[in-house]
Each structure stands twice: as structure tokens, then as C-alpha cells.
Write a protein that holds these residues in place. Structure first.
Motif, mmCIF file in Angstrom:
data_model
loop_
_atom_site.group_PDB
_atom_site.id
_atom_site.type_symbol
_atom_site.label_atom_id
_atom_site.label_comp_id
_atom_site.label_asym_id
_atom_site.label_seq_id
_atom_site.Cartn_x
_atom_site.Cartn_y
_atom_site.Cartn_z
ATOM 1 N N UNK A 121 133.204 -29.958 9.598
ATOM 2 C CA UNK A 121 134.600 -29.193 9.565
ATOM 3 C C UNK A 121 134.638 -28.636 11.222
ATOM 4 N N UNK A 122 135.142 -28.436 11.784
ATOM 5 C CA UNK A 122 135.677 -27.538 12.866
ATOM 6 C C UNK A 122 134.511 -29.010 14.302
ATOM 7 N N UNK A 123 135.222 -28.786 15.782
ATOM 8 C CA UNK A 123 134.568 -29.018 16.886
ATOM 9 C C UNK A 123 133.944 -28.426 17.894
ATOM 10 N N UNK A 124 133.589 -27.844 16.922
ATOM 11 C CA UNK A 124 133.102 -26.031 18.490
ATOM 12 C C UNK A 124 131.853 -26.018 19.002
ATOM 13 N N UNK A 125 131.150 -25.275 19.170
ATOM 14 C CA UNK A 125 129.870 -25.293 19.987
ATOM 15 C C UNK A 125 128.769 -25.577 18.244
ATOM 16 N N UNK A 126 128.978 -26.118 17.194
ATOM 17 C CA UNK A 126 128.075 -26.099 16.369
ATOM 18 C C UNK A 126 128.970 -28.075 15.119
#
Ligand SMILES: Cc1cc2nc3c(=O)[nH]c(=O)nc-3n(C[C@H](O)[C@H](O)[C@H](O)COP(=O)(O)OP(=O)(O)OC[C@H]3O[C@@H](n4cnc5c(N)ncnc54)[C@H](O)[C@@H]3O)c2cc1C
Lengths: 534, 194
Positions: free
Chosen positions: A39-44
Motif C-alpha cells: 500500500x503506497x508507492x512512495x519511498x518505502x
């Protein structure tokens, strides 16, 4: 629309088309499954997607923001903020004391960040070991992960002269005997334009959009954009997947349509604020009330100066010089790091909270303005407890972060330090960004004004682009939400891999810390998932 | 009271609590967000904000009258000058910007505009700005009068009023300076052609 090459956009329009689902076009319920849902496609999330997909695991990457690629980045604030930022770049803390910038698009905040790339300071890691029990977080253990991500993302000290905006910070600091230094940046063939905050139109910035996400796609991952993870599916001991809803073209969640995503393991990397919010909506066990707590911001104070020469604070690589002389004060008070932000008209007009003649004078002089920022290193002492993520009646997150006396002491010192540097660099006048401040000339009147400024929420402009914490790592369930390996203390099949893991703020811009942490966690996770674990 | 809009379908389901739409002054505590107009620019055809075909989804005629009157004060002195002829363009920009804000913020804005347009709340808010006759229609309130009210909200000891000021400030100035036609007075030449 630019005429430059857009290989990522082309690939999504071509070979990856069948593995990209845009929630805004989704009309009916869907069910999907994979080894891992991220869930989430940013840095992490970006780093985890690359490592897990390349390990041969099937990956669903879920992102609530839209897929936008370089051909869409036309360097206009009025388009970039609503399309690429959380709450159209208008997110604020509950009492509106702090404005928060976070990304909301494929690539997350890395798509719009300003490219400064620092390793976690040794002093921060020492504090984590000593106070938060994170014994394994030594510079030696992390060094290979930093090296790996620095290579992966082309991190190197900015090699051409700084723009005038950064140059004046360097000159002023050097004249005071301070030690300005050059910032390492994650760019490749940078054109030195200055639009990092609106999406890089040349693909020079090595954001997740052009690095790890394409690599994950090439390794077979599936991307769900404009899909918001609503709640984890769990039975109190194990996570089985999650429930998600599409997001429409205006960014609004469409709860009438549901996607059910099943997985052996869910990696939550929705960013600090976003990750604790998902766990709160999911009512995960939280026996010690640590979920969402200790969220930090590096709250930023600003100082605006006027120079006779043109500074053009909107042109050129936005951050290339920093000053750390005030970061670790020996008296134990909150230190601060000095940099400059890019300054474009829309954001400048909003950040300068006044109106009328004074506001007009500032806007008319924009090209001659010089704005320094001080990011305050919060979370290192009991009197800097940070904020707490809570949910509103719609299930959307809010951050409750009251600014306290300890912070305001640092604020006054920061305004002083920034003014001294700006005067040393030759500023005609300097003004702390505060509703009660007036442009001041060097000398005793300036000191008197600084000493008198009311330290009050709402009067001083405080902003943040660095949200950290809320699912802190700790060896003890009492000390935080996650174990040092990112796995949730109470639920199996769930880990966190983003800025929300941090037990304090960092004292440096966070992205490189998060890349390294995520690489380390994902590598461990890939190994155990391949062996059938977690 | 908040009216459902085409862009917030389904908010009544899920986690939304039944009492959320109650107009409590305290609900204004929500963030009135920084605004800019997303979708006019992305039409990509250079179409103007005063597009007569724009269908307002949030601001009704009364809201727009308030907005334009207050914008006259918030934008006093801008170059090129703001006049009420720019009002429609500004209102459309604000309307579009609001479409992208989270439901909570939209509720807060609804509350604010309801307070500003309804007689009771309007009188109270304007009275704080030292307006002698709080019953004057918005169309007849001068920029100077509006400026006094805004300054009073900005400097009030009541957080509610500070937030009302901040929300209007950010929306109006954000939309104004998001428009390339309004950069001339700032020395910003705009992005390079690539
Ligand atoms: C304007 C700006 C400038 C910055 N400059 C720098 C800099 O120069 N150097 C630096 O080191 N750092 C900088 N940062 C900060 C840095 O980019 C972030 O710290 C970092 O990207 C955080 O990584 P993350 O994985 O925690 O979250 P993010 O990168 O923010 O990614 C989280 C993603 O999760 C998505 N998401 C949230 N909730 C959900 C949900 N429920 N369902 C699906 N998706 C969801 C979000 O839309 C977002 O895309 C900057 C940030 C901003 C905004």
C-alpha cells in the motif's frame, strides 16, 4: 505537454497496460490476489515493490493517487498541487498550526520532493539505540544499504554551482564562520530547472516513478492507481488482505465500488499519516496506544529577505546547500537544519499569510526574495512528543500536533540565525514569516523585533514536508507498533515500510533513510516469504 | 447545512458518522485548504476560467457574491488589478479547487459560506469587522469594508475566525497566483518551454 521522451509513460501505455488498473475507470467490484500487497508507492512502497517483485513474488502495488508521467509535468503549480499532493497541498494539522506537504501520486512524495539525499546522522542512530532500544541501528549495519540505494538512485553531491538562492545561503553562512556544505541529490542528467516540486519533466530526478516502480513492473508487478486501501482484512491475529475503493478524477473516494485484495503478506507504506490511518481504520490491536502517536514533522520556520540583486528563488535546483551548525546544540534544546526551499508564486502567495499592501510588496519583489528555512529536529526529548494521527468522521486522517513552548524556543533562535545569515549575505531587509513581523534592517531594531514576536500558533507560519513516525519500531510491544524488522507486533502477515517507522525525526531530509530502511526490510521479507513464512 | 455534491458520492456510507453534518461552529476547525485550479489547466486547450459553460458544483450564486466581495479586498493592489469583472473567473477557479478537497474540508467550507451568506452569521462575522450596517448586500460592500472585516478575522482571538480568514486567503490568493496571466507583476517569467 513537453516533447521530451517519456519512457515510463510509454511503457504504461504499451507493454504494461494490462497490469495497470486505474481506479477512476473502475465500474464494478473486483477481487484480486497476490503474494504481497503493497500500500503506497512512495519511498518505502517503491523500494519494496522492486525488491519483492525481483525476488519472484507476485506483487500488487496500491496507490491512491493517479499515475502521472513526465509528459504530464508541465511545471504549473495550479495543476501539480491538486493532482500530485495530499489534500491539494493544503493538508494542515488539527489546529492549523502547521501546513503539511505530502505527495499523492504514483511515486508518492518522491515524485514531488526536492532531491536532497542524506544518510541518517550517526547522532540520530545513537539516540535510537540508547533511548529507543534499537540496538541494531548502527552506521556500520546500515552503510551497505545506504550504498546500495545511493547507487540505485544516482545520489551524488550537486556538482555545478548552486543557484543564487542557495549561493546566498552559502555566502552568508561562510561570512559568519559557519560551515555551509553541498547537498547530495538523486538526479541523473539534471537540467537545473527548479521544478522538482511539480514532477520532473525531464526524468532526471530518480524518483520511484522512474526507478523502482518500472523495475517492479518489468518483474511482473501489477499497479493499481487511484485505489485507496480502506481497511485491512484480519481476524485479530493474522492479516489476509485488504478492502479498497477506487478514487475518482477529483480525488474523491468512491465507496460504492469495492476491491478485495487477498495476499499472504501486506506491506503498509502509505506514508506517515497514511499508514497509521489505515491501521486505525482497520482497528488493528493497539494494546499500548502507540498507533499514530509520536508523529514528527521537522516543523519548519521561514525567514524572508530582500536583496538588491535578482535572486530568482524559483529558478535552478532548489536545494544544493545546507548549514548544520545549529543542528545539535550542546544545551540539549531542539536544533535545526538550514536550507532554502523553491519559491514559486502560488505557494509564496499562500505561505505569506497577510494580504493588502504588505502582501503586494512581497509579491512584487518575488524575484528579489531570499527565503531560508529552518527544520526543527523534533522528538529527541520528552518535551518534544510530536503529534498523533486521528480519523475524522469520513475515516480520513488528521494530525493533531500542538506546537509547544520547547518548539517556540527553537523557533526564535531559528529566526535569529536565519536573519544573521541573510544580513551577512547582504540582505537589505529581513522578515521572519510571521503575521506580526515587519521587514527589518540589520541592527538593534531587528533584535528587538525578534525578541518581541508573539510565539503563537497561527501567527507564525510553520510548514512541513517531512512527516515521520506513527508506527514506530521498537523491540518491545510497549514501545511501538512495529518490531525493528518492520513487522507488526500483534498481527501476522503485516509489516510497515515507510516514514511512519521512525521513532523520532531525523535531523536530515528523510528520503535516503527511508530507501535504506525499506531495502533492508524488504530483503528480509523476500527471503522469509520465499521460504513460505510470514 | 451541507448538500451532497456530485463529487462526494457514497460519503454517507462507510465510516461517516450520522452527526457529521451538524453545523457546529467548532467544525470550522477543519483545514480550509490551499487551493489551485486543477482541471482548467489540464483541459490543455488554453480555455479561460470565465468559461460560461462552467457548471458550479459547490459555490451557489450567494456564495459567489461573498467570495467576489472578499476577493476585492484580498487582492487589493495586485497587478494586473482585480476588478469585479474577474469575479467569475476567480469563482470558477475556487469552485474547481474545492472539488479536489477532502470531504471534511468541503463540509467546513460549506459551513463557512453558509455563515457568510445567512443573515445571522453574516451579521456576527461582519460586525467583528466594524461594519456599521451588516445587512448591506455583499455586492455593495466596498473593498475597504471587506478588508476591515478580513483583518478583524485575521487578528481575532477566536481560532474559528482566524481559520475562516486563512481559508479564504489561501483559496483566493492560490487561485489568483496560479494563473499565468497574474505573474507579470512578480518578476516570475513562468516555466521554460521544453
Ligand atoms: C514537497 C516535498 C519536498 C521534499 N523534499 C525532500 C528532499 O529534498 N529530500 C528528502 O529526503 N525528502 C524530501 N521530502 C520528503 C520525502 O519525499 C518523504 O519523506 C518520503 O517520500 C516519504 O516516504 P514514504 O514512503 O513514507 O511516503 P510517501 O513517499 O509520501 O508515499 C506514500 C504514498 O502512499 C499513498 N497512500 C496513502 N494512503 C494510502 C491509502 N490508504 N491507499 C493507497 N495509497 C495510499 C500516498 O498517496 C503516497 O503516494 C519532501 C517531501 C515533499 C512533499
Amino acid at each position: 505537454m513537453s516533447q521530451l521522451p517519456d519512457p515510463v509513460g510509454d511503457a504504461f501505455a504499451g507493454p504494461w497496460r494490462a497490469r495497470h488498473l486505474d481506479g477512476a475507470t473502475l465500474g464494478e467490484d473486483r477481487a484480486l490476489s497476490a503474494d504481497v500487497v503493497i500500500v503506497g508507492s512512495g519511498a518505502g512502497g517503491g523500494v519494496c515493490a522492486e525488491i519483492l517483485a525481483q525476488a519472484g513474488l507476485s506483487v500488487l502495488l496500491v496507490e491512491e493517487g493517479p499515475l502521472r508521467t513526465s509528459r504530464d509535468f508541465n511545471m504549473l503549480e495550479r495543476e501539480a498541487y491538486p493532482a500530485l499532493y495530499q489534500e491539494s497541498a493544503g493538508r494542515k494539522t488539527v489546529d492549523e498550526g502547521v501546513g503539511i506537504l505530502q505527495g499523492r501520486a504514483v511515486g508518492g512524495s518522491t515524485l514531488v520532493n526536492w532531491c536532497s539525499s542524506f544518510r541518517t546522522p550517526a547522532a540520530t542512530l545513537a539516540h535510537w539505540r540508547d533511548v529507543h532500544g534499537l540496538a541494531e541501528f548502527t552506521p556500520e549495519v546500515l552503510a551497505p544499504w545506504f550504498e546500495r540505494m545511493e547507487t540505485r538512485l544516482s545520489v551524488a553531491p550537486w556538482s555545478v554551482p548552486p543557484n543564487r538562492h542557495n549561493g546566498l545561503l552559502a555566502e552568508g553562512a561562510a561570512r559568519l564562520g559557519l560551515a555551509p556544505k553541498v547537498i547530495p541529490r538523486n538526479v541523473k542528467g539534471c537540467w537545473n530547472l527548479g521544478y522538482c516540486g511539480m514532477g520532473c519533466p525531464t526524468n532526471a530526478k530518480q524518483s520511484m516513478l522512474v526507478t523502482t516502480i518500472p523495475a517492479a513492473m518489468a518483474a511482473g508487478a501489477t499497479l493499481l492507481s487511484r485505489v485507496r486501501a480502506e481497511a485491512l482484512l484480519h481476524d485479530g491475529s493474522r492479516v489476509q488482505g485488504l478492502r479498497a475503493h477506487p478514487v475518482d478524477a477529483f480525488g474523491q473516494v468512491r465507496r460504492g465500488v469495492t476491491l478485495t485484495l487477498r495476499a499472504r503478506h501486506v506491506v503498509v507504506a502509505a506514508g506517515a499519516i497514511g499508514s497509521p490511518a489505515l491501521l486505525l481504520r482497520s482497528r488493528v490491536p493497539d494494546p499500548y496506544g502507540t498507533l499514530g502517536a509520536r508523529t514528527f514533522l521537522h516543523p519548519v520556520l521561514l525567514s524572508a529577505a530582500t536583496f538588491a540583486e535578482a535572486v530568482n528563488p524559483f529558478a535552478g535546483a532548489p536545494q544544493s546547500i545546507y548549514v548544520d551548525d545549529y543542528l545539535w546544540p550542546s544545551d540539549g534544546s531542539l536544533g535545526f537544519k538550514l536550507e532554502v526551499p523553491p519559491v514559486h508564486p502560488l505557494i509564496a502567495a499562500v505561505v505569506m499569510g497577510d494580504f493588502g499592501t504588505r502582501h503586494q510588496e512581497f509579491m512584487a519583489g518575488l524575484a528579489h526574495s531570499h527565503i531560508v528555512l529552518a527544520l526543527v529536529r523534533d522528538g529527541f526529548s520528552p518535551d518534544s512528543p510530536g503529534g498523533r494521527v486521528v480519523l475524522d468522521g469520513y475515516g480520513d486522517p488528521r494530525l493533531d500536533y500542538p506546537l509547544n513552548a520547547t518548539f517556540w524556543q527553537a523557533a526564535r533562535r531559528a529566526w535569529q540565525a536565519m536573519a544573521e545569515i541573510q544580513f551577512a549575505a547582504g540582505a537589505g531587509s529581513v522578515m521572519p514569516v510571521h503575521l506580526d513581523a515587519r521587514p527589518m534592517a540589520a541592527g538593534s531594531a531587528a533584535e528587538a523585533q525578534l525578541a518581541r514576536l508573539p510565539l503563537k500558533t497561527g501567527r507564525a507560519r510553520v510548514v512541513s514536508a517531512h512527516v515521520m513516525g506513527g508506527c514506530a519500531m521498537s523491540p518491545e510491544p510497549r514501545g511501538g507498533v512495529t518490531r525493528p524488522d518492520g513487522c507488526h507486533h500483534q498481527l501476522e502477515g503485516l509489516s510497515v515500510a515507510d516514514g511512519s517507522l521512525l521513532p523520532t525525526s531525523l535531523g536530515v531530509n528523510p528520503q535516503l533513510t527511508l530507501y535504506a530502511l525499506a531495502a533492508r526490510l524488504a530483503t528480509g521479507l523476500a527471503a522469509s516469504l520465499r521460504q513460505g513464512g510470514r | 447545512m451541507s448538500t451532497p455534491t456530485p463529487h462526494s458520492p457514497g460519503v454517507a456510507e462507510g465510516l461517516a458518522s450520522p452527526g457529521r453534518r451538524r453545523v457546529l461552529a467548532a467544525t470550522l476547525a477543519g483545514g480550509l485548504a490551499l487551493a489551485s485550479a486543477a482541471w482548467w489547466g489540464s483541459r490543455g486547450d488554453g480555455s479561460r476560467l470565465d468559461d460560461p459553460g462552467h457548471v458550479y458544483h459547490f459555490l451557489d450564486a450567494a456564495d459567489r457574491a461573498v467570495l467576489v466581495a472578499l476577493a476585492g479586498a484580498l487582492l487589493v493592489g495586485v497587478r494586473p488589478a482585480f476588478s469585479r469583472e474577474h469575479g467569475a473567473a476567480l469563482a470558477q477557479g475556487v469552485d474547481i479547487a474545492i472539488a479536489g478537497l477532502p470531504p471534511r474540508t468541503r463540509d467546513d467550507l460549506r459551513t463557512l459560506f453558509d455563515l457568510l451568506t445567512a443573515r445571522g452569521g453574516r451579521a456576527a462575522l461582519l460586525g467583528l469587522g466594524g461594519l456599521a450596517d451588516a445587512a448591506t448586500p455583499w455586492q455593495h460592500i466596498s473593498p475597504a469594508q471587506a478588508a476591515r472585516a478580513l483583518a478583524a478575522w485575521r487578528d481575532a482571538d477566536l481560532a474559528l475566525l482566524n481559520k475562516a480568514y486563512a481559508g479564504l486567503h489561501d483559496l483566493v490568493l492560490g487561485v489568483w497566483y496560479g494563473d499565468p496571466e497574474h505573474w507579470a507583476g512578480t518578476g516570475y517569467a513562468g516555466p521554460p518551454r521544453l
